[in-house]
Design a protein around this motif. Structure first.
Motif, PDB file in Angstrom:
ATOM      1  N   LEU A   1       1.012  -1.371   0.100  1.00 33.03           N
ATOM      2  CA  LEU A   1      -0.203  -0.360   0.000  1.00 33.03           C
ATOM      3  C   LEU A   1       1.208   1.271   0.161  1.00 33.03           C
ATOM      4  N   LEU A   2       1.741   1.196   0.483  1.00 31.74           N
ATOM      5  CA  LEU A   2       2.512   2.072   1.078  1.00 31.74           C
ATOM      6  C   LEU A   2       3.627   2.742  -0.786  1.00 31.74           C
ATOM      7  N   LEU A   3       4.098   1.257  -0.935  1.00 32.37           N
ATOM      8  CA  LEU A   3       4.741   1.687  -1.709  1.00 32.37           C
ATOM      9  C   LEU A   3       4.083   2.083  -3.158  1.00 32.37           C
ATOM     10  N   SER A   4       2.960   1.452  -3.153  1.00 34.30           N
ATOM     11  CA  SER A   4       2.286   2.387  -4.176  1.00 34.30           C
ATOM     12  C   SER A   4       1.150   3.222  -4.522  1.00 34.30           C
ATOM     13  N   VAL A   5       1.192   3.638  -3.022  1.00 33.21           N
ATOM     14  CA  VAL A   5       0.681   5.322  -3.080  1.00 33.21           C
ATOM     15  C   VAL A   5       1.714   6.231  -3.453  1.00 33.21           C
ATOM     16  N   ALA A   6       2.438   5.647  -2.806  1.00 29.85           N
ATOM     17  CA  ALA A   6       4.451   6.802  -3.396  1.00 29.85           C
ATOM     18  C   ALA A   6       4.226   6.713  -4.777  1.00 29.85           C
ATOM     19  N   VAL A   7       3.639   5.511  -5.819  1.00 28.58           N
ATOM     20  CA  VAL A   7       4.160   6.016  -7.679  1.00 28.58           C
ATOM     21  C   VAL A   7       3.121   6.672  -8.163  1.00 28.58           C
ATOM     22  N   LEU A   8       2.211   6.623  -7.541  1.00 27.03           N
ATOM     23  CA  LEU A   8       0.299   7.484  -7.356  1.00 27.03           C
ATOM     24  C   LEU A   8       0.941   8.554  -7.287  1.00 27.03           C
ATOM     25  N   LEU A   9       1.772   9.245  -6.179  1.00 35.05           N
ATOM     26  CA  LEU A   9       1.718  10.455  -5.718  1.00 35.05           C
ATOM     27  C   LEU A   9       2.773  10.894  -6.967  1.00 35.05           C
ATOM     28  N   ALA A  10       3.721  10.116  -7.348  1.00 37.68           N
ATOM     29  CA  ALA A  10       4.685  10.682  -7.612  1.00 37.68           C
ATOM     30  C   ALA A  10       4.343  10.951  -9.233  1.00 37.68           C
ATOM     31  N   ALA A  11       2.766   9.959  -9.506  1.00 33.63           N
ATOM     32  CA  ALA A  11       3.016   9.963 -10.443  1.00 33.63           C
ATOM     33  C   ALA A  11       1.286  11.317 -10.830  1.00 33.63           C
ATOM     34  N   PHE A  12       0.952  12.270  -9.946  1.00 32.97           N
ATOM     35  CA  PHE A  12      -0.355  12.513  -9.681  1.00 32.97           C
ATOM     36  C   PHE A  12      -0.019  13.541  -8.892  1.00 32.97           C
ATOM     37  N   ARG A  13       0.986  13.522  -8.153  1.00 34.87           N
ATOM     38  CA  ARG A  13       0.956  14.986  -7.549  1.00 34.87           C
ATOM     39  C   ARG A  13       0.016  15.034  -6.925  1.00 34.87           C
ATOM     40  N   ALA A  14      -0.940  14.488  -5.886  1.00 29.03           N
ATOM     41  CA  ALA A  14      -2.319  13.979  -5.117  1.00 29.03           C
ATOM     42  C   ALA A  14      -2.170  13.637  -4.200  1.00 29.03           C
ATOM     43  N   PRO A  15      -2.095  13.861  -3.135  1.00 31.13           N
ATOM     44  CA  PRO A  15      -1.885  12.710  -1.703  1.00 31.13           C
ATOM     45  C   PRO A  15      -3.314  12.037  -1.811  1.00 31.13           C
ATOM     46  N   LEU A  16      -4.644  12.615  -1.573  1.00 39.02           N
ATOM     47  CA  LEU A  16      -5.949  12.172  -1.346  1.00 39.02           C
ATOM     48  C   LEU A  16      -6.165  11.585  -2.908  1.00 39.02           C
TER      49      LEU A  16
END
Length: 712
Positions: A533-548
């Motif tokens: 979960l943490l790593l996937s959220v980190a990848v998505l955060l890098a892609a979209f720059r939107a934490p929520l």
């Protein structure tokens, strides 16, 4: 594309790769063909061995296995089972038949030892009607082929000619069954071809996508097969890699070809359209592949070699799929060019229905106008699907779980009927002593036998057998229940809790090894889920720059997986419709299946999330209007994601007829999760939650409502 995907380094790199592949298309195509040919040739020369005998270092069962390993033992052993319809196998009248059968078996290729049925060693049933020859071979288990196993079984022809039923057992039965494929896997390809034809407007696009994914899958299978020469490779590894490789390979090709087609029809020249498609959809493909790889990498934390192997073999499939989509597909597309850009009348009508004012637009409008109602309906549906998962109790499969048509099931049924349910999965109880045993009358041995025999659930106890220098002794225990019965697992735990004066007790065997596997998976499950979960959220955060947005995507994926678990439990544990998929009744779900499904499904579901959110983010960057961005994003991706999901569901369902119950579970679970993700989640839950969150979707610390990147 989102700002990170469109304007970031990844997009620029992918665009450059696409440009190079177009300019040197014949070199790229030739390199791929040579690579695949080299892998195929290597696999044919070196071989592609498989080995279902998986180790589990650091466990009690593995310790027993290591302590009882003998250099004099054959490299592989199996059984040839004989069943008499009347009389006894050890009757005087059948002595000549057994002697002739033993001689014939000894003459078979690769056979090094043959032990006939005997009541003394437990290989002859009490009524004398069933027994087996123990046959040793000079080939490793990983090198035991179907042809060798059949040749050994055929060598028992004297017994068959005398009217006895002859069945392969043990390793021979597993080799005869092979991978359990039925040929129905090709149905997935036929469905994929049909969907591609409709989605891409003709035969050219379908051929390009299938050719690209086909070469990637072939490279995957040969690479995985060659890896079997270096490490233990379970038979399920190549099948699971084939499932994943076909699904993601065709999907990635579809996403890129759809984008290229739209750009080419807008007036761009073919080389520029290919480069733009690579920069936009190609970057999303790369990020999607990374999310799958990240999810699979989390399985390395389990400390279970089986899961690590399945993870990196599936990772190879995803890697080849991404590589082929970003290199081979642009080269092939540049050759097809204009023929791909022009679609038929059917495709034009379908596109018109899906475009502005079409059904996707109407759906998006309804959901975003009443997001609470739409989200509530989605949650109710998902809760109903996930509800059976409360009964999910991981258990153990044995040969009795396989379809009745398989060799392992027939051997299991014959042995169980004659010897009892637990005869096919004996438990080994090992005692370690400080000094060697003095002989059969050693006073330290009777307490071990008594401690084992007194346990509830024990049907029979064999003689004490010393190993090595005599400091290790074993007792074979036959449970009164089958290896897949939870009561047998309970017996293993009770035996491990026994205390015998003067020795240390350990418990091994296949059933004990599965118990250890379940315990380790259960212990590591929270860690693996948390890290993924943490790593996937980190990848998505890098892609979209939107934490929520990243957190919401992860939570939504968990909901899809819960629905898959619910259906898995309903079908296999409760038995709802289980006979429709080729099983005779409910079977337990192995402990590693839910964890492996979690990693695979989290990564695969995130693929569609990445593509949908990328389009929504692109609209947000242009307009700054959240509701409009959500609606247009759903409309813009509705057709292609639906087609991609239909392909993946079809591919996964095509593996359900496989004889291996584990593969059936993966096929059902993955097909359900993708179907739910592409319908209930993407069409209702995601747009509804984004409509409710509003501009908070794009919030980032320190920026407030300011958009992450301006267009251009």
């Amino acid at each position: 594309m989102s700002a990170a995907l469109r304007d970031g380094r990844a997009a620029r790199v992918v665009a450059v790769v696409g440009r190079v592949c177009v300019r040197h298309r014949f070199v790229v195509i030739g390199a791929w063909v040579l690579l695949v040919l080299a892998l195929v040739a290597g696999a044919r020369v070196i071989g592609t061995p498989t080995d279902n005998d998986v180790s589990l270092p650091g466990t009690d069962a593995q310790l027993v296995r290591d302590l009882t390993a003998s250099p004099e033992a054959p490299l592989t052993s199996g059984t040839v089972i004989l069943v008499a319809r009347d009389g006894r196998l050890d009757d005087e009248a059948r002595s000549g038949v057994l002697a002739a059968t033993a001689a014939s078996l000894r003459g078979a290729e690769h056979v090094t030892s043959v032990k006939p049925p005997s009541a003394r060693d437990g290989s002859l049933s009490g009524d004398g009607r069933t027994g087996w020859f123990a046959v040793g071979l000079d080939v490793r288990r990983a090198e035991l082929t179907k042809a060798v196993a059949r040749a050994v079984t055929e060598a028992a022809r004297p017994a068959a000619d005398a009217g006895l039923l002859v069945l392969p057992g043990g390793a021979f039965a597993q080799a005869v069954d092979g991978s359990g494929t039925t040929g129905d896997e090709y149905f997935g390809l036929v469905l994929a071809a049909l969907v591609l034809f409709l989605a891409l407007g003709g035969l050219v696009g379908a051929v390009l996508a299938l050719l690209t994914s086909g070469l990637a899958v072939l490279a995957t299978l040969e690479t995985v097969g060659l890896a079997g020469n270096l490490t233990s490779m379970p038979a399920q590894a190549s099948t699971l890699a084939l499932m994943v490789g076909l699904g993601v390979g065709i999907d990635y090709s579809l996403f890129l070809l759809s984008r290229f087609r739209a750009l080419a029809r807008s007036g761009l020249a073919v080389p520029e359209a290919v480069e733009r498609a690579a920069a936009e959809s190609g970057a999303a493909v790369a990020f999607a592949g990374v999310t799958v790889a990240v999810a699979l990498a989390g399985l390395g934390l389990t400390g279970v070699p089986l899961l690590r192997t399945l993870a990196w073999t599936c990772g190879i499939a995803v890697g080849f799929a991404v590589l082929a989509a970003l290199t081979l597909l642009p080269a092939l597309t540049s050759l097809a060019g204009g023929r791909l850009a022009s679609g038929g009348a059917l495709h034009t009508r379908l596109a018109r229905r899906a475009g502005p004012g079409g059904h996707w637009a109407r759906l998006a409008d309804r959901v975003t106008r009443r997001p609470l109602a739409a989200g509530g309906v989605a949650l109710v549906l998902l809760v109903l699907l996930a509800a059976p998962a409360t009964d999910l109790r991981p258990g153990q499969l044995d040969a009795g779980s396989s379809p009745e048509s398989t060799a392992v099931r027939q051997a299991h049924d014959a042995v169980s009927a004659a010897f009892g349910p637990g005869a096919g999965t004996p438990i080994t109880v090992l005692g370690r002593l400080p000094t060697p045993v003095t002989g059969p009358d050693d006073p330290r041995l009777p307490p071990l036998v008594a401690a084992v025999r007194d346990q509830p659930g024990v049907a029979a106890v064999g003689p004490v057998t010393p190993f090595g220098d005599g400091r290790v002794v074993t007792v074979q225990v036959i449970a009164s229940t089958s290896g897949g019965d939870p009561a047998t697992a309970d017996l293993v735990h009770r035996l491990r809790g026994r205390s015998v004066p003067g020795m240390t007790v350990h418990v091994g065997g296949n059933t004990a090894a599965r118990v250890d596997l379940a315990d380790r998976v259960g212990d590591r499950l929270p860690l693996v889920i948390g890290v993924v979960l943490l790593l996937s959220v980190a990848v998505l955060l890098a892609a979209f720059r939107a934490p929520l947005l990243a957190l919401k995507a992860a939570v939504v994926d968990l909901v899809s997986i819960g629905a898959a678990y619910g259906v898995l439990t309903a079908v296999f544990t409760r038995g709802w419709g289980v006979t429709w998929i080729g099983l005779s009744g409910p079977v337990p779900v192995p402990s590693f299946v839910p964890l492996m499904l979690f990693a695979l499904l989290f990564g695969l579901s995130m693929d569609y999330e990445v593509f949908l959110l990328s389009e929504v983010r692109r609209r947000w960057d242009l307009t700054g209007d959240n509701l409009r961005s959500v609606r247009e994003g759903l409309v813009g991706t509705g057709g292609v994601i639906t087609a991609a999901a239909a392909i993946m569901v079809g591919v996964f369902l095509a593996f359900v007829p496989n004889d291996d119950p584990t593969i059936k579970m993966f096929g059902v679970g993955m097909a359900v999760a993708i179907a739910v993700d592409a319908t209930v989640v993407r069409c209702l839950l995601v747009p509804a939650t984004m409509a409710v969150l509003g501009d908070l979707n794009w919030w980032a610390p320190g920026r407030g409502r300011v958009r992450a990147a301006e267009p251009g």
